[in-house]
Design a protein around this motif. Sequence first.
Motif, PDB file in Angstrom:
ATOM      1  N   GLN A  48       0.811  -1.005   0.067  1.00  0.00           N
ATOM      2  CA  GLN A  48       0.032   0.077   0.004  1.00  0.00           C
ATOM      3  C   GLN A  48       0.975   1.137  -0.208  1.00  0.00           C
ATOM      4  O   GLN A  48       0.334   2.283  -0.674  1.00  0.00           O
ATOM      5  CB  GLN A  48      -0.748   0.067   1.224  1.00  0.00           C
ATOM      6  CG  GLN A  48      -1.970   1.248   1.162  1.00  0.00           C
ATOM      7  CD  GLN A  48      -2.722   0.917   0.184  1.00  0.00           C
ATOM      8  OE1 GLN A  48      -3.325   0.004  -0.623  1.00  0.00           O
ATOM      9  NE2 GLN A  48      -3.322   2.289  -0.462  1.00  0.00           N
ATOM     10  N   ARG A  49       1.974   1.193   0.717  1.00  0.00           N
ATOM     11  CA  ARG A  49       2.930   2.561   0.614  1.00  0.00           C
ATOM     12  C   ARG A  49       3.453   2.715  -0.669  1.00  0.00           C
ATOM     13  O   ARG A  49       3.554   3.865  -0.900  1.00  0.00           O
ATOM     14  CB  ARG A  49       4.079   2.170   1.774  1.00  0.00           C
ATOM     15  CG  ARG A  49       3.534   2.105   3.168  1.00  0.00           C
ATOM     16  CD  ARG A  49       4.774   1.443   4.061  1.00  0.00           C
ATOM     17  NE  ARG A  49       5.142   0.198   3.320  1.00  0.00           N
ATOM     18  CZ  ARG A  49       5.894  -0.504   4.076  1.00  0.00           C
ATOM     19  NH1 ARG A  49       6.389  -0.300   5.248  1.00  0.00           N
ATOM     20  NH2 ARG A  49       6.186  -1.934   3.787  1.00  0.00           N
ATOM     21  N   VAL A  50       3.688   1.851  -1.434  1.00  0.00           N
ATOM     22  CA  VAL A  50       4.219   2.070  -2.859  1.00  0.00           C
ATOM     23  C   VAL A  50       3.152   2.351  -3.842  1.00  0.00           C
ATOM     24  O   VAL A  50       3.165   3.181  -4.621  1.00  0.00           O
ATOM     25  CB  VAL A  50       4.653   0.703  -3.231  1.00  0.00           C
ATOM     26  CG1 VAL A  50       5.042   0.609  -4.767  1.00  0.00           C
ATOM     27  CG2 VAL A  50       5.855   0.400  -2.429  1.00  0.00           C
ATOM     28  N   ARG A  51       1.857   1.860  -3.622  1.00  0.00           N
ATOM     29  CA  ARG A  51       0.720   2.287  -4.384  1.00  0.00           C
ATOM     30  C   ARG A  51       0.226   3.689  -4.123  1.00  0.00           C
ATOM     31  O   ARG A  51       0.032   4.380  -4.873  1.00  0.00           O
ATOM     32  CB  ARG A  51      -0.692   1.317  -3.994  1.00  0.00           C
ATOM     33  CG  ARG A  51      -0.429  -0.048  -4.478  1.00  0.00           C
ATOM     34  CD  ARG A  51      -1.800  -0.715  -4.119  1.00  0.00           C
ATOM     35  NE  ARG A  51      -1.641  -2.029  -4.937  1.00  0.00           N
ATOM     36  CZ  ARG A  51      -2.806  -2.630  -5.231  1.00  0.00           C
ATOM     37  NH1 ARG A  51      -3.933  -2.212  -4.469  1.00  0.00           N
ATOM     38  NH2 ARG A  51      -2.738  -3.761  -5.636  1.00  0.00           N
ATOM     39  N   GLU A  52       0.696   4.142  -2.856  1.00  0.00           N
ATOM     40  CA  GLU A  52       0.318   5.716  -2.631  1.00  0.00           C
ATOM     41  C   GLU A  52       1.532   6.585  -2.920  1.00  0.00           C
ATOM     42  O   GLU A  52       1.174   7.824  -3.200  1.00  0.00           O
ATOM     43  CB  GLU A  52      -0.038   5.915  -1.223  1.00  0.00           C
ATOM     44  CG  GLU A  52      -1.185   5.041  -0.471  1.00  0.00           C
ATOM     45  CD  GLU A  52      -1.225   5.074   0.971  1.00  0.00           C
ATOM     46  OE1 GLU A  52      -0.609   5.762   1.737  1.00  0.00           O
ATOM     47  OE2 GLU A  52      -2.343   4.383   1.454  1.00  0.00           O
ATOM     48  N   ASN A  53       2.470   5.911  -2.938  1.00  0.00           N
ATOM     49  CA  ASN A  53       3.830   6.816  -3.253  1.00  0.00           C
ATOM     50  C   ASN A  53       4.581   5.980  -4.105  1.00  0.00           C
ATOM     51  O   ASN A  53       5.648   5.307  -3.467  1.00  0.00           O
ATOM     52  CB  ASN A  53       4.418   7.480  -2.152  1.00  0.00           C
ATOM     53  CG  ASN A  53       5.716   8.254  -2.384  1.00  0.00           C
ATOM     54  OD1 ASN A  53       5.885   8.364  -3.620  1.00  0.00           O
ATOM     55  ND2 ASN A  53       6.353   8.845  -1.516  1.00  0.00           N
ATOM     56  N   PRO A  54       4.808   5.971  -5.166  1.00  0.00           N
ATOM     57  CA  PRO A  54       5.604   5.051  -6.142  1.00  0.00           C
ATOM     58  C   PRO A  54       7.107   5.171  -5.768  1.00  0.00           C
ATOM     59  O   PRO A  54       7.786   4.260  -6.120  1.00  0.00           O
ATOM     60  CB  PRO A  54       5.385   5.236  -7.543  1.00  0.00           C
ATOM     61  CG  PRO A  54       3.853   5.780  -7.725  1.00  0.00           C
ATOM     62  CD  PRO A  54       3.807   6.427  -6.343  1.00  0.00           C
ATOM     63  N   ALA A  55       7.502   6.200  -5.383  1.00  0.00           N
ATOM     64  CA  ALA A  55       8.840   6.563  -5.039  1.00  0.00           C
ATOM     65  C   ALA A  55       9.476   5.744  -4.035  1.00  0.00           C
ATOM     66  O   ALA A  55      10.421   5.368  -3.610  1.00  0.00           O
ATOM     67  CB  ALA A  55       9.298   7.896  -4.699  1.00  0.00           C
ATOM     68  N   TYR A  56       8.363   5.140  -3.250  1.00  0.00           N
ATOM     69  CA  TYR A  56       8.665   4.311  -2.087  1.00  0.00           C
ATOM     70  C   TYR A  56       9.046   2.843  -2.442  1.00  0.00           C
ATOM     71  O   TYR A  56       9.553   2.159  -1.706  1.00  0.00           O
ATOM     72  CB  TYR A  56       7.382   4.207  -1.137  1.00  0.00           C
ATOM     73  CG  TYR A  56       7.608   3.966   0.291  1.00  0.00           C
ATOM     74  CD1 TYR A  56       8.248   4.852   1.241  1.00  0.00           C
ATOM     75  CD2 TYR A  56       7.474   2.724   0.793  1.00  0.00           C
ATOM     76  CE1 TYR A  56       8.606   4.245   2.463  1.00  0.00           C
ATOM     77  CE2 TYR A  56       7.707   2.298   2.091  1.00  0.00           C
ATOM     78  CZ  TYR A  56       8.194   3.049   3.093  1.00  0.00           C
ATOM     79  OH  TYR A  56       8.433   2.800   4.299  1.00  0.00           O
ATOM     80  N   LEU A  57       8.955   2.652  -3.520  1.00  0.00           N
ATOM     81  CA  LEU A  57       9.305   1.326  -4.203  1.00  0.00           C
ATOM     82  C   LEU A  57      10.852   0.908  -3.911  1.00  0.00           C
ATOM     83  O   LEU A  57      11.036  -0.345  -3.446  1.00  0.00           O
ATOM     84  CB  LEU A  57       9.120   1.289  -5.854  1.00  0.00           C
ATOM     85  CG  LEU A  57       9.674   0.053  -6.696  1.00  0.00           C
ATOM     86  CD1 LEU A  57       8.777  -1.249  -6.096  1.00  0.00           C
ATOM     87  CD2 LEU A  57       9.740   0.086  -7.958  1.00  0.00           C
TER      88      LEU A  57
END
Length: 131
Positions: A48-57
């Motif tokens: 979910q963190r990546v979905r909300e902020n792709p830079a978190y990938l």
Amino acid sequence: MPENGPALRTTYDFELPNGYVDGSGTVHRNGSMRLATARDELSPLIDQRVRENPAYLGVVLLSLVITRLGTLTDIHAGVVEQLFAQDLAYLQDFYRRINGLDSGHGAVACPSCGTTFALPSTAPGGRLGEA
């Protein structure tokens, strides 16, 4: 009968430029990273963190493949989040290099004679998780 080539190297040691500072003030600079698997590349995409902020990938991906950082063996996204920007950039570059995703030139060795030479990389994308 097939020949056995050199053993596959799956873990690589690194030294961070600055180091991770834990809650007690201990600086951890040396660590190990393993090669990424297909699962490592895919599983952050449902986070979910990546979905909300792709830079978190990149943060999630690094937390999956770093196996040791100083005396720490439980590396999670919270640890990677606390790295200095220079260390994060270093680890992202290190990840690309050991996984053959370097956007520059890669060094390869001829299997017959052992001569090493540079090859231009054909890997598209320049960020972690883009292959």
